[in-house]
Every structure is written in C-alpha cells, then in structure tokens.
Design an enzyme around this catalytic site. Structure first.
Site, PDB file in Angstrom:
ATOM      1  N   HIS A 475      35.818  37.850  47.928  1.00 22.10           N
ATOM      2  CA  HIS A 475      36.195  36.481  48.299  1.00 22.10           C
ATOM      3  C   HIS A 475      37.407  36.010  47.491  1.00 22.10           C
ATOM      4  O   HIS A 475      38.420  35.569  48.060  1.00 22.10           O
ATOM      5  CB  HIS A 475      35.004  35.545  48.066  1.00 22.10           C
ATOM      6  CG  HIS A 475      35.270  34.111  48.355  1.00 22.10           C
ATOM      7  ND1 HIS A 475      34.864  33.493  49.517  1.00 22.10           N
ATOM      8  CD2 HIS A 475      35.918  33.148  47.638  1.00 22.10           C
ATOM      9  CE1 HIS A 475      35.250  32.231  49.505  1.00 22.10           C
ATOM     10  NE2 HIS A 475      35.894  31.989  48.366  1.00 22.10           N
ATOM     11  N   GLU A 476      37.301  36.101  46.170  1.00 21.58           N
ATOM     12  CA  GLU A 476      38.398  35.611  45.327  1.00 21.58           C
ATOM     13  C   GLU A 476      39.648  36.469  45.497  1.00 21.58           C
ATOM     14  O   GLU A 476      40.774  35.963  45.404  1.00 21.58           O
ATOM     15  CB  GLU A 476      37.969  35.551  43.864  1.00 21.58           C
ATOM     16  CG  GLU A 476      36.821  34.585  43.587  1.00 21.58           C
ATOM     17  CD  GLU A 476      37.076  33.163  44.068  1.00 21.58           C
ATOM     18  OE1 GLU A 476      38.251  32.760  44.189  1.00 21.58           O
ATOM     19  OE2 GLU A 476      36.091  32.448  44.335  1.00 21.58           O
ATOM     20  N   HIS A 479      41.563  35.143  48.392  1.00 20.72           N
ATOM     21  CA  HIS A 479      42.441  34.043  47.961  1.00 20.72           C
ATOM     22  C   HIS A 479      43.697  34.603  47.287  1.00 20.72           C
ATOM     23  O   HIS A 479      44.811  34.112  47.515  1.00 20.72           O
ATOM     24  CB  HIS A 479      41.712  33.153  46.942  1.00 20.72           C
ATOM     25  CG  HIS A 479      40.761  32.167  47.519  1.00 20.72           C
ATOM     26  ND1 HIS A 479      41.103  31.299  48.534  1.00 20.72           N
ATOM     27  CD2 HIS A 479      39.468  31.878  47.191  1.00 20.72           C
ATOM     28  CE1 HIS A 479      40.070  30.514  48.811  1.00 20.72           C
ATOM     29  NE2 HIS A 479      39.060  30.854  48.015  1.00 20.72           N
ATOM     30  N   HIS A 482      46.200  35.737  49.671  1.00 17.72           N
ATOM     31  CA  HIS A 482      46.868  34.585  50.283  1.00 17.72           C
ATOM     32  C   HIS A 482      48.052  34.150  49.417  1.00 17.72           C
ATOM     33  O   HIS A 482      49.111  33.767  49.930  1.00 17.72           O
ATOM     34  CB  HIS A 482      45.849  33.451  50.423  1.00 17.72           C
ATOM     35  CG  HIS A 482      46.200  32.413  51.437  1.00 17.72           C
ATOM     36  ND1 HIS A 482      45.466  31.254  51.582  1.00 17.72           N
ATOM     37  CD2 HIS A 482      47.185  32.328  52.351  1.00 17.72           C
ATOM     38  CE1 HIS A 482      45.981  30.517  52.538  1.00 17.72           C
ATOM     39  NE2 HIS A 482      47.036  31.139  53.022  1.00 17.72           N
TER      40      HIS A 482
END
Length: 684
Positions: A475-476, A479, A482
């Site tokens: 998940h991180e 990010h 991104h």
C-alpha cells in the site's frame, strides 16, 4: 552547527542538500539547527512573497503564478526534514519545536493566503484565464490556486481574516499536541511478560516481544507494546484472556487516560474551531468545506457510499459473531464474546474453515522478499528498477536508500524506507517526500520515503510479516510510486497532490498485486528452506482472502461514519466522547468490535486536518481500485503492457494535473459503481 550564528540559507545543510545522491547530509544536522533555520527561511519566504505582491507590472503566469509556486524553497527543505523527524524519529527537543513551529507555520501561510495585493494578482489572472492561451495543466493550477486563496479567507473582511488566522494557528497547535499525546501513551506503555505467560504465542511473535523488551531495558523478558505489529498478533494468539484484555484496554484507551496526555479537551476544542472556521468561510459545516474540492463533493454523497456498506458489514459481522461464540463455547468458555476475544477466536475459525492460520503464512512473508516483490511488480508494470545504496546517513540508522532507474538506465528518483518500530516513531505507516518531482523552473527530482512500524527481529534473524503487514508495505509503496512516477510541470499538482478521495487509489490498487499467484510463487519463499509457498497453502490463503470481512469493514466504516458525524453538523458536540458513544449506539455498533481508530487516538482526523471529514476516502478510492484491477483481470494478464501503460499515464504519472474523474475515465472508459468493491471485500 551553532544556533548562535547567523544562518546562511545558501550553505546550511538543512537547505543546501549536498549529501550523496542529492540528499541532505544528515550527519551534519543537529536538533538545535532547526529553530534558527526555520526563522531565517520564514523571513526569506516573506521577502519573496512581498516581491511578487508588490510587482508593479501586469500579472503574468511567470511573474505571479510561477513565482509563487517556486517561492519558499529553503522553507520547503527545512520543513521536509523536520516533519520527517517529527514523525519518524522524534525526541523532547523536536517535540518542543513542533509545538512552537506548528502555529508559526499556520500564521505564515495564513498571511500569504490573506495578502490582498497577492490575491489581487492571482484574481486578475483568474478573471482573464480564458484569454491567456493556457495549457490544461496550467489552467487547472491557476483555478486551484484561486479557489485555495478563497477557501483560505482571501475574500473575508479584515476582522474575518484576523479571526480565521487565529483559528488556523490554534488548530495547528492542537494537531501537534494531539499527535504527541498519542505517542506518549504508546511509548510509555508496555506489558512485560515471562516465559510462563506466553501460552499460544508463535515463535515469530516471541522473538519480536523479546526484542521489544530488550529495547526497553528488560533483556530476557517479553514485552507487549502498542505497536500494531505486536499488539494485533498478541491478541490473535495469546491464550491468556486476562492479558488480551489488558492489552486491548491499553490500546483502545490511548489518548484517554487522564493527565497531560489526555486528548479529550484537545478534540473538543478542535471540533469547535473547525465548526467556526466553516461558518466564517460561508459553509454549512466543516465537512462541506473539506469536501468542496474532492470527488465526493458533499457529505450526502459520502453517506450514500458508507451506509449500504455499513448495513452489509453488520450483517456479516453478526453471522461471524455467532460462529465465534460457538467456537468459544466448544473450547469451554461460557463468557460472552468480548472485543479482546474477537481476533483470538477468529483465528480459530479461520483454521477450522480453511485449515491454516496466520502463523503458517509468516515464514513465507520475509520482509526482504516482500520488498523485492514490490520492486519486481513496479519493474514489470512500469519498467523501473531499484538499486540499494549502502552507507548513506539518514534520520536513523535503520533507514535504507535506493536509487530508482528508468528502463533506459537514467535516474528517476530516490526512495528511502524506514521499516521498523521504535519508541521515537509514531504508530502507523505512511509515505511522504523530502522533495517532489516537477519541471517548472530548474525542475526537481522526486525524493520519496515510506515509514513502517514492523517488529524488529533479533540480530541475524529475518523480519517476518503478517499478510496484513505485507499488504501495508505494498500500500505505502503504491503511494511512493505515485510520487516517483510523477510527470508534471507544476509543483502544486505533483505526485500525491490530488484530492483526498483520489489519493488512496494508487496505493490501494497496488495491494492487489501482492496476491497475484505468480508474484507469490516467486517471492513467498520459506525463510529457512527457500522453498516456495506450497500450492495447497497458497490456494487456502487466496480462498480466505475475504475472511474476516465483517470485522474489518465494521472497524473501518464505524471510524469513517463517526468522522462524518462530527464534521457534518453545524456545531460541535460539547462532549465528543459521549457523542462518539451515542453515534455508535445509533448505528448499531456490535458490542464485540471497536472502531479501528477511536476518537482520542484518531490521528488521521485530529493530528492535523489532512483526513478530517475525509477518512471515508479509503473506501471511496476502494471503489475505484477494485474496478481498476478488474481492468487487468479482464485482459487475463495482471501485467498487461497496454493496460499498465494507461495506468501509468493517467493514474500514477498525472498527479493532480487534471480532474480525477477525467483521469479515471481516461484510464477505464467509465466511472465505477461500488459493486466490485463490495465483492472484493466479501460483502456480497
């Protein structure tokens, strides 16, 4: 560096980053350096703003909007390092400065937003925007900047501006205090155990608890801490109901223990000030203010998503609770199922239904292998590679540094990762940047970091993750991608600078690749034998993917509903904790489940304004991520090159350069319904 001497912002290690690979030279930065550099950087930024605002020439994109975007470089640099330290490796000196600098920064940015001359120049450009021949990204930045000034009080009268600035300053102080109070409760509490107290605990957990005890000066004993990486497996496996209850009560009472670290009054004042702020700016309530620049737009749109999910989740949780009570009774327990029993009996139900437990998975989920899997997926989807660079100092010796390379071998970004829990680090997991990537002016390359809180293993032992922890890592890292893949001109729309309910799409979507069978087959290798996860275990794990959906969804959705309940009312409750209890009662909250984040330690919502009236956004983005991964499934290839190219172009690289709905529709051809999300969660 002495704080007595005048600060030269052009040569100070906090603002001139001449360490290896363009990083700050952390070895030359001391705790005492921050205060004088902040003061100098704030003054320098004020002077830059004055030059832009006082310019007698006709406003242009270059002399106003671009100048504003590129101003404050020294302040950005010292801030990036300081806020990283405040979250990931704090101490009393840093905490004292955080309490001082938070209101000072709020005051500084309020003054910029309320600078009448500066707003007049932005407003002039905004009124002429259709005649300026702007490209789509520049037009969007201009419109967002104008709206940002208005929402920050640029159109208020003098008295209104003064009051709003005071509110922002006080809210910043309260946010810092809230986070520090939670950290104090987390770091001060530990339950020390001996060998006879460890019934039911797997070896991996005993090792982590032994390490935690040693870190706290109790070598030879075992510590239960309030880090999720220890608390959750302890309450899952410990056969000692009394100890599970003790840990549970400490975990859920963070921020509500009376004394200096109690957050009750902090929350009450925060909600009161937020309601006043919304009214001052002409909004019906604080949620309406916060949602104005999101995909959801209104509180009613948020509730239209959350309420049907809540009903399904409660149904599922009720059915599961009956099963858990059955298992408890068969084991000789006549007690009514309590919140500190749920994980324990849920794990037994998983074993009964799927013939495996979490402890069976852990040997195959080594931290190093899961990191490799993150990098491998990024390479297969986007063609980027990662090269670790040893011996580069950062804010803590545990931090690791990676060069990120494009497919042609050219530099793309730097990635820093800080994986292990420690008392100086706040709980949870997050991504942020020391530097964002953009092309305006001289341009800038991304320097992105991930913070985790995994239990640190004993020297020479591998760190083993739970499936949830492995998902958190993915998940991180989503990010982080991104931030690293950003391809925009303007700093203010770079990377994760998107609406709050779109920002979780790249992270939650990336989680899907963890459980793609070919990823697990390659990277889920036993830490002792190197053998891949047996197909039978892999199949059982995938079959159990939605196991516990009722519990997980009730935990999350209750938190999101309470967040909205606080902020979608015109006034603030006098007794927020009483209001929390009333809201949960009205919702029909199951007795044996608690909110994932109770109010006194709900850092997303009260440690700053980032996710306030915005915790729902994880689920809003989940609607998008379930549909987006379905796009790959429809091709029959989780790494379909054409789909990966579209994903990079419209989601991971585009930042906030266009409206999120436009970006998603460009990627997928349409906006999704919640159906795929409900199915993914196992609620239908």
């Amino acid at each position: 560096m002495s704080s007595e001497t005048a600060v030269d912002l052009k040569s100070h290690p906090l603002t001139l980053w001449n360490g290896q690979h363009g990083l700050p030279d952390f070895s030359r930065i001391g705790d005492g350096d921050f205060a004088p550099v902040f003061d100098a950087a704030l003054k320098a930024h004020e002077a830059e703003i004055a030059v832009i605002a006082d310019n007698a020439e006709t406003p242009t994109i270059e002399n106003t909007l671009a100048a504003l975007e590129l101003s404050g470089d020294a302040l950005d640099r010292v801030s990036a390092i300081f806020w990283c330290r405040a979250g990931a490796h704090t101490n009393p000196t840093i905490q004292a400065l955080e309490r001082d600098i938070s209101p000072k920064m709020a005051r500084h940015y309020s003054a910029i937003s309320m600078n009448a001359k500066l707003f007049a120049r932005i407003d002039d450009l905004y009124q002429r925007r259709e005649t300026l021949g702007l490209d789509a990204e520049t037009l969007r930045v201009l419109e967002k900047t104008w709206r940002g000034f208005v929402r920050a009080g640029a159109k208020l009268d003098a008295e209104g501006k003064k009051r709003l600035a005071a509110i922002n300053e006080q809210l910043a102080s309260l946010g810092a205090q809230f986070g520090q109070n939670v950290l104090a409760d987390e770091s001060d509490w530990a339950m020390f155990l001996d060998e006879g107290d460890l019934a039911g605990l797997p070896e991996f957990l005993k090792g982590a608890m032994a390490q935690a005890a040693e870190m706290r000066g109790q070598k030879g004993r075992y510590a239960v801490t309030l880090s999720r990486s220890i608390y959750e497996p302890f309450t899952t496996f410990s056969e000692r109901r009394d100890l599970r209850e003790k840990a549970f009560r400490a975990f859920t009472m963070r921020g509500e223990n009376g004394g200096a670290s109690d957050n009750s009054e902090v929350v009450r004042t925060t909600l009161k000030l937020r309601a006043e702020k919304a009214k001052l700016l002409g909004y019906e309530n604080y949620a309406a203010l916060k949602l104005d620049d999101t995909m959801a737009k209104t509180p009613s749109a948020v509730m239209a998503l959350l309420e049907p999910v809540w009903d399904k989740a409660r149904e599922k949780a009720a059915a599961d609770e009956a099963e858990l009570q059955r298992i408890a009774a068969s084991g000789g327990s006549n007690e009514k199922l309590a919140a500190w029993d749920w994980r324990f009996y849920q794990e037994k139900l998983r074993a009964e239904k799927y013939a495996f437990d979490e402890a069976e998975l852990k040997p195959y989920l080594q931290l190093e292998r899961v990191i490799d899997a993150c990098f491998d997926v990024a390479n297969r989807l986007f063609g980027i590679g990662f090269v670790e660079k040893k011996g580069i100092p950062a804010w803590h010796p545990d931090v690791r540094v990676f060069e990120v390379k494009n497919a042609d071998g050219s530099d793309r970004a730097l990635f820093l990762a800080d994986y292990f829990a420690r008392p100086s680090k706040r709980s949870g997991a997050w991504m942020s940047s020391l530097q964002s990537g953009y092309r305006l002016g001289k341009g800038s390359s991304p320097i992105i970091y991930n913070i985790m809180n995994f239990a640190k293993p004993a020297e020479g032992e591998p760190a083993l993750l739970s499936l949830d922890e492995a998902r958190t890592l993915f998940h991180e890292f989503g990010h982080a991608l991104h931030g690293m893949l950003t391809d925009v001109t303007w700093p203010s729309v770079s990377g994760t600078s998107v609406s709050r309910d779109f920002v979780e799409l790249p992270s939650q979507l990336y989680e899907h690749w963890l459980t793609v069978p070919q990823v697990l087959e390659k990277h889920a290798l036993h830490f002792k034998t190197g053998e891949p996860m047996p197909k039978a275990l892999l199949d059982k794990m995938l079959a159990a993917k939605t196991f516990g959906a009722g519990f997980n969804t009730v935990e999350f959705t209750s938190s999101a509903l309470v967040d909205m309940a606080y902020h979608a009312r015109a006034d603030a409750p006098e007794n927020p904790l009483g209001f929390e209890a009333e809201t949960l009662k009205a919702l029909g909250m199951p007795d044996a489940i608690v909110m994932r984040h109770r109010t006194p330690h709900f850092q997303h919502v009260f440690s700053g304004e980032g996710y306030s009236a915005g915790y729902y956004s994880y689920m809003w983005s989940e609607v998008l991520d379930a549909d987006a991964f379905a796009a790959f499934e429809e091709t029959g290839n989780a790494f379909d090159p054409a789909m990966a190219g579209r994903l990079r172009q419209y989601i991971y690289s585009a930042g906030g350069s266009a409206d999120p709905e436009e970006l998603y529709t460009a990627f997928r051809g349409k906006m999704p319904t919640p159906d795929a999300m409900m199915e993914k969660r196992g609620l239908v």
